[in-house]
Enzyme design. Structure first.
Site, PDB file in Angstrom:
ATOM      1  N   TYR A  21      31.811  18.444 -27.266  1.00 22.89           N
ATOM      2  CA  TYR A  21      30.873  17.471 -26.692  1.00 22.89           C
ATOM      3  C   TYR A  21      30.443  17.922 -25.296  1.00 22.89           C
ATOM      4  O   TYR A  21      29.290  17.711 -24.905  1.00 22.89           O
ATOM      5  CB  TYR A  21      31.509  16.081 -26.627  1.00 22.89           C
ATOM      6  CG  TYR A  21      31.137  15.195 -27.793  1.00 22.89           C
ATOM      7  CD1 TYR A  21      30.170  14.196 -27.666  1.00 22.89           C
ATOM      8  CD2 TYR A  21      31.753  15.349 -29.030  1.00 22.89           C
ATOM      9  CE1 TYR A  21      29.827  13.383 -28.734  1.00 22.89           C
ATOM     10  CE2 TYR A  21      31.428  14.531 -30.110  1.00 22.89           C
ATOM     11  CZ  TYR A  21      30.456  13.553 -29.950  1.00 22.89           C
ATOM     12  OH  TYR A  21      30.116  12.756 -31.012  1.00 22.89           O
ATOM     13  N   LYS A  43      28.786   9.433 -24.455  1.00 28.51           N
ATOM     14  CA  LYS A  43      27.483  10.104 -24.513  1.00 28.51           C
ATOM     15  C   LYS A  43      26.350   9.116 -24.274  1.00 28.51           C
ATOM     16  O   LYS A  43      25.403   9.387 -23.524  1.00 28.51           O
ATOM     17  CB  LYS A  43      27.324  10.782 -25.872  1.00 28.51           C
ATOM     18  CG  LYS A  43      25.998  11.501 -26.053  1.00 28.51           C
ATOM     19  CD  LYS A  43      25.867  12.031 -27.471  1.00 28.51           C
ATOM     20  CE  LYS A  43      24.462  12.588 -27.711  1.00 28.51           C
ATOM     21  NZ  LYS A  43      24.252  12.943 -29.135  1.00 28.51           N
ATOM     22  N   ARG A  44      26.444   7.937 -24.910  1.00 26.23           N
ATOM     23  CA  ARG A  44      25.398   6.923 -24.734  1.00 26.23           C
ATOM     24  C   ARG A  44      25.317   6.457 -23.291  1.00 26.23           C
ATOM     25  O   ARG A  44      24.227   6.265 -22.740  1.00 26.23           O
ATOM     26  CB  ARG A  44      25.661   5.729 -25.658  1.00 26.23           C
ATOM     27  CG  ARG A  44      24.650   4.589 -25.493  1.00 26.23           C
ATOM     28  CD  ARG A  44      24.890   3.471 -26.481  1.00 26.23           C
ATOM     29  NE  ARG A  44      26.087   2.699 -26.184  1.00 26.23           N
ATOM     30  CZ  ARG A  44      26.142   1.704 -25.297  1.00 26.23           C
ATOM     31  NH1 ARG A  44      25.060   1.395 -24.574  1.00 26.23           N
ATOM     32  NH2 ARG A  44      27.255   1.034 -25.098  1.00 26.23           N
ATOM     33  N   PHE A 102      52.771   1.946 -23.101  1.00 24.98           N
ATOM     34  CA  PHE A 102      53.651   2.277 -21.974  1.00 24.98           C
ATOM     35  C   PHE A 102      52.875   2.905 -20.821  1.00 24.98           C
ATOM     36  O   PHE A 102      52.790   2.346 -19.716  1.00 24.98           O
ATOM     37  CB  PHE A 102      54.773   3.181 -22.482  1.00 24.98           C
ATOM     38  CG  PHE A 102      55.468   3.987 -21.431  1.00 24.98           C
ATOM     39  CD1 PHE A 102      55.961   3.378 -20.285  1.00 24.98           C
ATOM     40  CD2 PHE A 102      55.650   5.357 -21.587  1.00 24.98           C
ATOM     41  CE1 PHE A 102      56.615   4.129 -19.308  1.00 24.98           C
ATOM     42  CE2 PHE A 102      56.300   6.100 -20.626  1.00 24.98           C
ATOM     43  CZ  PHE A 102      56.777   5.490 -19.479  1.00 24.98           C
ATOM     44  N   VAL A 103      52.258   4.065 -21.059  1.00 20.26           N
ATOM     45  CA  VAL A 103      51.503   4.729 -19.993  1.00 20.26           C
ATOM     46  C   VAL A 103      50.256   3.937 -19.641  1.00 20.26           C
ATOM     47  O   VAL A 103      49.910   3.776 -18.466  1.00 20.26           O
ATOM     48  CB  VAL A 103      51.130   6.169 -20.395  1.00 20.26           C
ATOM     49  CG1 VAL A 103      50.192   6.799 -19.369  1.00 20.26           C
ATOM     50  CG2 VAL A 103      52.385   7.034 -20.542  1.00 20.26           C
ATOM     51  N   TYR A 136      50.200  14.127 -35.755  1.00 23.76           N
ATOM     52  CA  TYR A 136      50.061  13.935 -34.315  1.00 23.76           C
ATOM     53  C   TYR A 136      49.633  15.229 -33.626  1.00 23.76           C
ATOM     54  O   TYR A 136      48.641  15.253 -32.888  1.00 23.76           O
ATOM     55  CB  TYR A 136      51.383  13.444 -33.735  1.00 23.76           C
ATOM     56  CG  TYR A 136      51.330  13.122 -32.259  1.00 23.76           C
ATOM     57  CD1 TYR A 136      50.623  12.017 -31.794  1.00 23.76           C
ATOM     58  CD2 TYR A 136      52.009  13.911 -31.324  1.00 23.76           C
ATOM     59  CE1 TYR A 136      50.581  11.707 -30.441  1.00 23.76           C
ATOM     60  CE2 TYR A 136      51.982  13.607 -29.971  1.00 23.76           C
ATOM     61  CZ  TYR A 136      51.266  12.505 -29.535  1.00 23.76           C
ATOM     62  OH  TYR A 136      51.223  12.204 -28.198  1.00 23.76           O
ATOM     63  N   LYS A 152      43.578   9.656 -38.019  1.00 22.67           N
ATOM     64  CA  LYS A 152      42.293   8.968 -37.828  1.00 22.67           C
ATOM     65  C   LYS A 152      42.136   8.504 -36.378  1.00 22.67           C
ATOM     66  O   LYS A 152      41.044   8.583 -35.809  1.00 22.67           O
ATOM     67  CB  LYS A 152      42.196   7.762 -38.760  1.00 22.67           C
ATOM     68  CG  LYS A 152      41.899   8.095 -40.211  1.00 22.67           C
ATOM     69  CD  LYS A 152      41.768   6.809 -41.029  1.00 22.67           C
ATOM     70  CE  LYS A 152      41.411   7.096 -42.469  1.00 22.67           C
ATOM     71  NZ  LYS A 152      41.289   5.847 -43.269  1.00 22.67           N
ATOM     72  N   THR A 153      43.228   8.023 -35.793  1.00 23.37           N
ATOM     73  CA  THR A 153      43.151   7.541 -34.417  1.00 23.37           C
ATOM     74  C   THR A 153      42.750   8.666 -33.473  1.00 23.37           C
ATOM     75  O   THR A 153      41.910   8.476 -32.582  1.00 23.37           O
ATOM     76  CB  THR A 153      44.494   6.935 -33.983  1.00 23.37           C
ATOM     77  OG1 THR A 153      44.810   5.835 -34.851  1.00 23.37           O
ATOM     78  CG2 THR A 153      44.443   6.437 -32.549  1.00 23.37           C
ATOM     79  N   ASP A 179      40.513  -1.614 -32.521  1.00 26.06           N
ATOM     80  CA  ASP A 179      41.011  -0.342 -33.035  1.00 26.06           C
ATOM     81  C   ASP A 179      39.960   0.729 -32.780  1.00 26.06           C
ATOM     82  O   ASP A 179      38.804   0.583 -33.210  1.00 26.06           O
ATOM     83  CB  ASP A 179      41.296  -0.472 -34.536  1.00 26.06           C
ATOM     84  CG  ASP A 179      42.049   0.716 -35.121  1.00 26.06           C
ATOM     85  OD1 ASP A 179      41.738   1.863 -34.712  1.00 26.06           O
ATOM     86  OD2 ASP A 179      42.907   0.514 -35.980  1.00 26.06           O
TER      87      ASP A 179
END
Length: 321
Positions: A165, A111-112, A19-20, A151, A97-98, A64
């Site tokens: 990071y 970072k790369r 949606f967004v 979530y 996990k996502t 994914d």
């Protein structure tokens, strides 16, 4: 408002068919960017970006984010994650996990490439807040083992990763804490309150209120949110920390239902169901930081935004959207 601020910039939008994400892709193209839209179509849909496929600066990739991806980009908007309870609770482990693996993979890519990266976080990091309205300095009140934790805690962990990071690898990061957003292209069956109420009203079905309907939310029209995301990504300061993006106007669920009934001309009645576990009682953003840092505040009021969303849902029912 559109500009050429992203002209000749290659931008990756994860969750870009959501949606967004679809609205953000559209805006970035209007601002001159080359856009790589990445989505696994768990909740995103090809139809939301179908109108962009003929644009030579737009590319759609099925992927994914829990697996690494190797592309060359200048900016990354990390939006990938199911955002409605009905979707993120269906597979809570994958939801977590996502947020976590997905963030690690996107941060590794940034970072790369030394690319600037923005995390789409959420007001859910505040949980069922004791402080009201919620400021970015508030640490929240979250149940770490509840049904919403996959979530809520996933997004909190993602924020931690982004800030670490930045501190450890000097990465250019942005964190947007997004409050309830609505508008055209919402999934009609995503379980979110605005889409639920509109669909029920248009069908003449009873409108479902959880609890007594007194719990509150703030509702930001999607174009306003996208403007905030673009301004946050474009801000030159790499150490501004999380920024709330939402409409501070606060409405109860009952008030929202009554507005939808009026605007649709529906005969739907209100019915009550038990309040879900850990459902926040009040939710409204303090947007002073967004105003000061980005010169941003929402422009579309709730009634005007609902009229646009209702018009889109009507077209969807008629097979025109």
């Amino acid at each position: 408002m559109t500009t050429n601020r992203f002209r000749r910039t290659r931008v990756l939008v994860t969750g870009g068919a959501g949606f967004v994400g679809s609205h953000l892709c559209e805006r970035l193209l209007a601002d001159g960017a080359e856009v790589l839209c990445l989505d696994n179509f768990y909740t995103g849909r090809r139809e939301t970006v179908a109108h962009l496929l003929d644009n030579p600066r737009f590319e759609l990739m099925r992927h994914d984010v829990t697996f690494p991806v190797y592309v060359e980009v200048d900016r990354i908007f990390n939006l990938a994650c199911p955002a409605s309870p009905i979707h993120y609770q269906k597979d809570p482990v994958q939801t977590l996990k996502t947020s976590v693996h997905g963030s690690i993979n996107m941060l590794g890519l940034a970072k790369r490439l030394r690319a600037r990266i923005l995390q789409a976080s959420t007001s859910e990091v505040y949980g069922d807040p004791i402080e009201h309205p919620q400021k970015e300095s508030y640490w929240g009140n979250v149940n770490p083992i509840g049904t919403r934790a996959c979530y809520d805690e996933g997004k909190r962990a993602a924020e931690t990763l982004f800030m670490d990071y930045h501190r450890q690898h000097k990465l250019s990061v942005r964190v947007a804490r997004i409050f309830n957003t609505y508008g055209p292209r919402m999934h009609p069956n995503d379980g979110r309150v605005v889409s639920n109420f509109i669909v029920q009203a248009l069908e003449g079905e009873p409108i479902t209120l959880y609890g007594d309907g007194s719990q509150t939310r703030s509702f930001c029209y999607v174009d306003d949110l996208v403007e905030g995301l673009v301004r946050l990504m474009d801000h030159p300061d790499d150490d501004i920390g999380p920024v709330n993006l939402g409409n501070p106007g606060e409405f109860s669920m009952r008030e929202l239902a009554e507005k939808v009934i009026t605007l649709t001309g529906s005969s739907s009645r209100l019915v009550h169901r038990p309040l879900p576990e850990d459902d926040p009682k009040r939710r409204s953003p303090d947007i002073d930081r967004a105003k000061a840092l980005l010169g941003w505040s929402p422009k579309v009021d709730l009634e005007a935004g609902l009229e646009k969303a209702i018009a889109w849902f009507k077209r969807l029912r008629e097979g025109e959207a």
